[in-house]
Design a protein around this motif. Structure first.
Motif, PDB file in Angstrom:
ATOM      1  N   TYR A  90      27.323  46.555  57.451  1.00 25.11           N
ATOM      2  CA  TYR A  90      28.289  45.760  58.188  1.00 25.11           C
ATOM      3  C   TYR A  90      28.201  44.340  57.631  1.00 25.11           C
ATOM      4  CZ  TYR A  90      28.415  49.624  61.536  1.00 25.11           C
ATOM      5  OH  TYR A  90      28.558  50.869  62.123  1.00 25.11           O
ATOM      6  N   GLY A  91      29.034  44.038  56.648  1.00 26.40           N
ATOM      7  CA  GLY A  91      28.930  42.755  55.976  1.00 26.40           C
ATOM      8  C   GLY A  91      27.611  42.666  55.223  1.00 26.40           C
ATOM      9  N   ASP A  92      26.807  41.651  55.534  1.00 30.38           N
ATOM     10  CA  ASP A  92      25.504  41.493  54.895  1.00 30.38           C
ATOM     11  C   ASP A  92      24.396  42.261  55.611  1.00 30.38           C
ATOM     12  OD1 ASP A  92      26.610  39.794  52.995  1.00 30.38           O
ATOM     13  OD2 ASP A  92      26.216  37.985  54.172  1.00 30.38           O
ATOM     14  N   SER A  93      24.736  42.874  56.751  1.00 30.67           N
ATOM     15  CA  SER A  93      23.733  43.593  57.542  1.00 30.67           C
ATOM     16  C   SER A  93      23.664  45.058  57.109  1.00 30.67           C
ATOM     17  CB  SER A  93      24.081  43.505  59.031  1.00 30.67           C
ATOM     18  OG  SER A  93      23.184  44.265  59.806  1.00 30.67           O
ATOM     19  N   VAL A  94      22.453  45.546  56.863  1.00 30.45           N
ATOM     20  CA  VAL A  94      22.248  46.938  56.458  1.00 30.45           C
ATOM     21  C   VAL A  94      21.851  47.761  57.680  1.00 30.45           C
ATOM     22  CG1 VAL A  94      20.920  48.504  55.004  1.00 30.45           C
ATOM     23  CG2 VAL A  94      21.535  46.234  54.145  1.00 30.45           C
ATOM     24  N   ALA A  95      22.725  48.681  58.083  1.00 35.41           N
ATOM     25  CA  ALA A  95      22.421  49.571  59.203  1.00 35.41           C
ATOM     26  C   ALA A  95      21.678  50.812  58.741  1.00 35.41           C
ATOM     27  CB  ALA A  95      23.706  49.970  59.924  1.00 35.41           C
ATOM     28  N   LEU A  96      21.939  51.236  57.494  1.00 33.53           N
ATOM     29  CA  LEU A  96      21.233  52.395  56.929  1.00 33.53           C
ATOM     30  C   LEU A  96      21.222  52.270  55.417  1.00 33.53           C
ATOM     31  CD1 LEU A  96      19.863  55.139  57.684  1.00 33.53           C
ATOM     32  CD2 LEU A  96      22.032  56.225  57.083  1.00 33.53           C
ATOM     33  N   GLU A  97      20.011  52.283  54.851  1.00 25.43           N
ATOM     34  CA  GLU A  97      19.861  52.307  53.397  1.00 25.43           C
ATOM     35  C   GLU A  97      20.335  53.660  52.866  1.00 25.43           C
ATOM     36  OE1 GLU A  97      18.911  49.834  51.619  1.00 25.43           O
ATOM     37  OE2 GLU A  97      17.617  48.525  52.817  1.00 25.43           O
ATOM     38  N   PRO A  98      20.681  53.764  51.573  1.00 23.96           N
ATOM     39  CA  PRO A  98      21.071  55.066  51.007  1.00 23.96           C
ATOM     40  C   PRO A  98      20.036  56.144  51.346  1.00 23.96           C
ATOM     41  CG  PRO A  98      21.510  53.331  49.432  1.00 23.96           C
ATOM     42  CD  PRO A  98      20.774  52.681  50.579  1.00 23.96           C
ATOM     43  N   THR A  99      20.498  57.208  51.965  1.00 23.79           N
ATOM     44  CA  THR A  99      19.606  58.199  52.581  1.00 23.79           C
ATOM     45  C   THR A  99      20.015  59.608  52.221  1.00 23.79           C
ATOM     46  OG1 THR A  99      19.104  56.748  54.451  1.00 23.79           O
ATOM     47  CG2 THR A  99      18.803  59.112  54.800  1.00 23.79           C
ATOM     48  N   ASP A 100      19.032  60.443  51.891  1.00 18.16           N
ATOM     49  CA  ASP A 100      19.231  61.879  51.676  1.00 18.16           C
ATOM     50  C   ASP A 100      18.481  62.638  52.763  1.00 18.16           C
ATOM     51  OD1 ASP A 100      20.685  61.465  49.303  1.00 18.16           O
ATOM     52  OD2 ASP A 100      18.859  61.452  48.101  1.00 18.16           O
ATOM     53  N   LEU A 101      19.154  63.600  53.376  1.00 13.17           N
ATOM     54  CA  LEU A 101      18.527  64.412  54.421  1.00 13.17           C
ATOM     55  C   LEU A 101      19.214  65.761  54.485  1.00 13.17           C
ATOM     56  CD1 LEU A 101      16.491  64.538  56.816  1.00 13.17           C
ATOM     57  CD2 LEU A 101      18.371  63.758  58.285  1.00 13.17           C
ATOM     58  N   ALA A 102      18.416  66.827  54.476  1.00  9.87           N
ATOM     59  CA  ALA A 102      18.950  68.186  54.602  1.00  9.87           C
ATOM     60  C   ALA A 102      18.423  68.815  55.887  1.00  9.87           C
ATOM     61  CB  ALA A 102      18.556  69.034  53.396  1.00  9.87           C
ATOM     62  N   VAL A 103      19.326  69.440  56.649  1.00 12.27           N
ATOM     63  CA  VAL A 103      18.972  70.116  57.893  1.00 12.27           C
ATOM     64  C   VAL A 103      19.261  71.602  57.703  1.00 12.27           C
ATOM     65  CG1 VAL A 103      19.234  70.161  60.395  1.00 12.27           C
ATOM     66  CG2 VAL A 103      19.701  68.043  59.132  1.00 12.27           C
ATOM     67  N   GLN A 104      18.270  72.436  57.998  1.00 14.82           N
ATOM     68  CA  GLN A 104      18.396  73.866  57.726  1.00 14.82           C
ATOM     69  C   GLN A 104      19.178  74.589  58.826  1.00 14.82           C
ATOM     70  OE1 GLN A 104      17.328  74.627  54.674  1.00 14.82           O
ATOM     71  NE2 GLN A 104      16.671  72.483  54.597  1.00 14.82           N
ATOM     72  N   VAL A 105      19.677  75.749  58.498  1.00 17.65           N
ATOM     73  CA  VAL A 105      20.414  76.581  59.454  1.00 17.65           C
ATOM     74  C   VAL A 105      19.518  76.919  60.644  1.00 17.65           C
ATOM     75  CG1 VAL A 105      21.522  78.814  59.814  1.00 17.65           C
ATOM     76  CG2 VAL A 105      21.882  77.576  57.669  1.00 17.65           C
ATOM     77  N   GLY A 106      19.997  76.635  61.857  1.00 19.33           N
ATOM     78  CA  GLY A 106      19.259  76.970  63.069  1.00 19.33           C
ATOM     79  C   GLY A 106      18.100  76.049  63.380  1.00 19.33           C
ATOM     80  N   GLU A 107      17.939  74.981  62.627  1.00 19.65           N
ATOM     81  CA  GLU A 107      16.802  74.077  62.812  1.00 19.65           C
ATOM     82  C   GLU A 107      17.054  73.098  63.954  1.00 19.65           C
ATOM     83  OE1 GLU A 107      13.893  71.373  59.982  1.00 19.65           O
ATOM     84  OE2 GLU A 107      16.016  71.481  59.448  1.00 19.65           O
ATOM     85  N   PHE A 108      15.959  72.661  64.584  1.00 20.80           N
ATOM     86  CA  PHE A 108      16.011  71.575  65.565  1.00 20.80           C
ATOM     87  C   PHE A 108      15.348  70.372  64.892  1.00 20.80           C
ATOM     88  CE2 PHE A 108      16.360  70.767  70.297  1.00 20.80           C
ATOM     89  CZ  PHE A 108      16.181  69.398  70.194  1.00 20.80           C
ATOM     90  N   LEU A 109      16.177  69.443  64.416  1.00 13.01           N
ATOM     91  CA  LEU A 109      15.677  68.250  63.741  1.00 13.01           C
ATOM     92  C   LEU A 109      15.889  67.049  64.642  1.00 13.01           C
ATOM     93  CD1 LEU A 109      14.864  67.113  60.674  1.00 13.01           C
ATOM     94  CD2 LEU A 109      17.090  66.051  60.995  1.00 13.01           C
ATOM     95  N   THR A 110      14.848  66.248  64.822  1.00 16.76           N
ATOM     96  CA  THR A 110      14.942  65.051  65.646  1.00 16.76           C
ATOM     97  C   THR A 110      14.886  63.807  64.779  1.00 16.76           C
ATOM     98  OG1 THR A 110      13.948  66.110  67.577  1.00 16.76           O
ATOM     99  CG2 THR A 110      13.839  63.715  67.478  1.00 16.76           C
ATOM    100  N   LEU A 111      15.831  62.895  65.003  1.00 18.24           N
ATOM    101  CA  LEU A 111      15.806  61.572  64.393  1.00 18.24           C
ATOM    102  C   LEU A 111      15.072  60.653  65.353  1.00 18.24           C
ATOM    103  CD1 LEU A 111      19.533  61.361  63.167  1.00 18.24           C
ATOM    104  CD2 LEU A 111      17.532  62.170  61.889  1.00 18.24           C
ATOM    105  N   LEU A 112      13.905  60.203  64.955  1.00 15.29           N
ATOM    106  CA  LEU A 112      13.023  59.426  65.823  1.00 15.29           C
ATOM    107  C   LEU A 112      12.782  58.059  65.214  1.00 15.29           C
ATOM    108  CD1 LEU A 112      10.887  59.283  68.206  1.00 15.29           C
ATOM    109  CD2 LEU A 112       9.239  60.188  66.545  1.00 15.29           C
TER     110      LEU A 112
END
Length: 353
Positions: free
Chosen positions: A14-36
């Motif tokens: 958002y302008g000069d503010s970084v809300a998320l750096e370049p990120t790679d994430l894979a979530v598997q079929v049927g998985e319960f993944l928590t973003l903490l």
């Protein structure tokens, strides 16, 4: 196991503010993944980009191998559950659950069958004719879940859905969400800042810090083998003992850390650099109380707190540092007692970041 959902180089500014750096994430079929993670870590931003509510500044989102980065939220086949419940106050419970199905132009028979099935799944069949104002917070949360589950999305996003509930109700709803996840077989991505909730619910946890991923792993991985000092401090209670390596090794050839006023053996497998200071993670349940001068370190009991299932003992170590130990209720430590501490070196973790 194949990936159901992938974030590839996804980022948000958002302008000069970084809300998320370049990120790679894979979530598997049927998985319960928590973003903490703490506030501002990027977890909600990542979830919102997966849902389509926020457009990424870079990267792409794939579901079942299909690029959905620029697909509108309603056409991604994703279900969303919010903390605020977002129920329509003028509609009955039944109509609230039916709303999404009607918007998808399902037939009357399909709507009836799906709503009845969803209400049964969350055990709210008897409340179908009530209105949201007639329900408790926990019951409203069940209806929000039922509304999402009714059209059986293969990916379900949950944004701190239990944040408004009291502790006992939160624990009850955690058990319900685990049960529903198993019944549905859908892929869940769940956002929370509550570490206990993440440990309870997740197949894997994606720990986030300062707009990037800190570590991804099973709850046991993050608790027993945190990769960084931040991970060690954020997940569970941590005793972090800082010190330098002794010039000599132990009787078994193991490296020795000089910390907390004592000589602490490290696992033989520990990767150590003699010139560096090191930080050792010792969880409170690892040490046991022994006689003074018969353990690795000595200290004085400064406080004893009863927690029901166990007792927490706060120790002032000989070098002035503090350390917390969990003891069985059968022990009777007293403030002012001099004690030693000993533990299995393989129940500790040497941190390198």
């Amino acid at each position: 196991m194949s990936s159901k959902l992938e974030a590839i180089g996804i980022a948000k500014r958002y302008g000069d503010s970084v809300a998320l750096e370049p990120t790679d994430l894979a979530v598997q079929v049927g998985e319960f993944l928590t973003l903490l993670g703490p506030s501002g870590s990027g977890k909600t931003t990542l979830l919102q980009m997966i849902s389509g509510l926020v457009a990424p500044s870079a990267g792409r989102i794939e579901i079942d191998g299909r690029d959905v980065t620029h697909v509108e939220p309603g056409k991604r086949g994703i279900g969303m559950v919010f903390q605020s419940y977002a129920l329509f106050p003028h509609m009955s419970v039944w109509d609230n659950v039916a709303y999404g199905l009607r918007m998808r132009r399902k037939s009357r028979e399909e709507v009836r069958a799906a709503v009845d099935d969803a209400l049964a799944m969350v055990r709210m069949t008897d409340y179908a004719k009530r209105f949201p104002k007639e329900l408790s917070g926990g019951q409203q949360q069940r209806i929000a879940l039922a509304r999402c589950f009714a059209y059986r999305p293969s990916v379900i996003l949950l944004d701190e859905p239990l944040g408004a509930l009291d502790k006992k109700l939160r624990e009850h709803m955690q058990a319900e969400i685990r049960r529903l996840h198993k019944e549905l077989g859908a892929t869940f991505v769940y956002v929370t800042h509550d570490q206990d909730e993440a440990l309870t619910l997740s197949d894997r946890i994606c720990l986030m810090n300062q707009a990037r991923i800190e570590q991804v792993g099973t709850p046991a991985d993050l608790y027993d083998r945190p990769a960084t000092r931040f991970a060690a401090g954020f997940i569970g209670h941590s005793n972090l003992l800082e010190g330098e390596l002794d010039d000599t090794r132990g009787a078994g050839g193991e490296p020795i850390l000089l910390a907390a006023g004592g000589r602490i053996p490290l696992p033989m497998s520990a990767s150590v650099t003699p010139a560096m200071r090191h930080t050792l993670l010792v969880r409170p349940e690892a040490p046991r109380l022994v006689e003074p001068q018969s353990g690795f370190v000595d200290g004085t009991i400064a406080d004893v707190v009863f927690f029901g299932s166990d007792t927490r003992v706060q120790l002032s170590m000989n070098d002035g540092s503090e350390l917390t130990v969990r003891c069985e209720r059968s022990l009777s430590p007293r403030v002012g007692d001099k004690v030693g501490l000993m533990w299995d070196p393989y129940r500790t973790t040497l941190l390198h970041a």
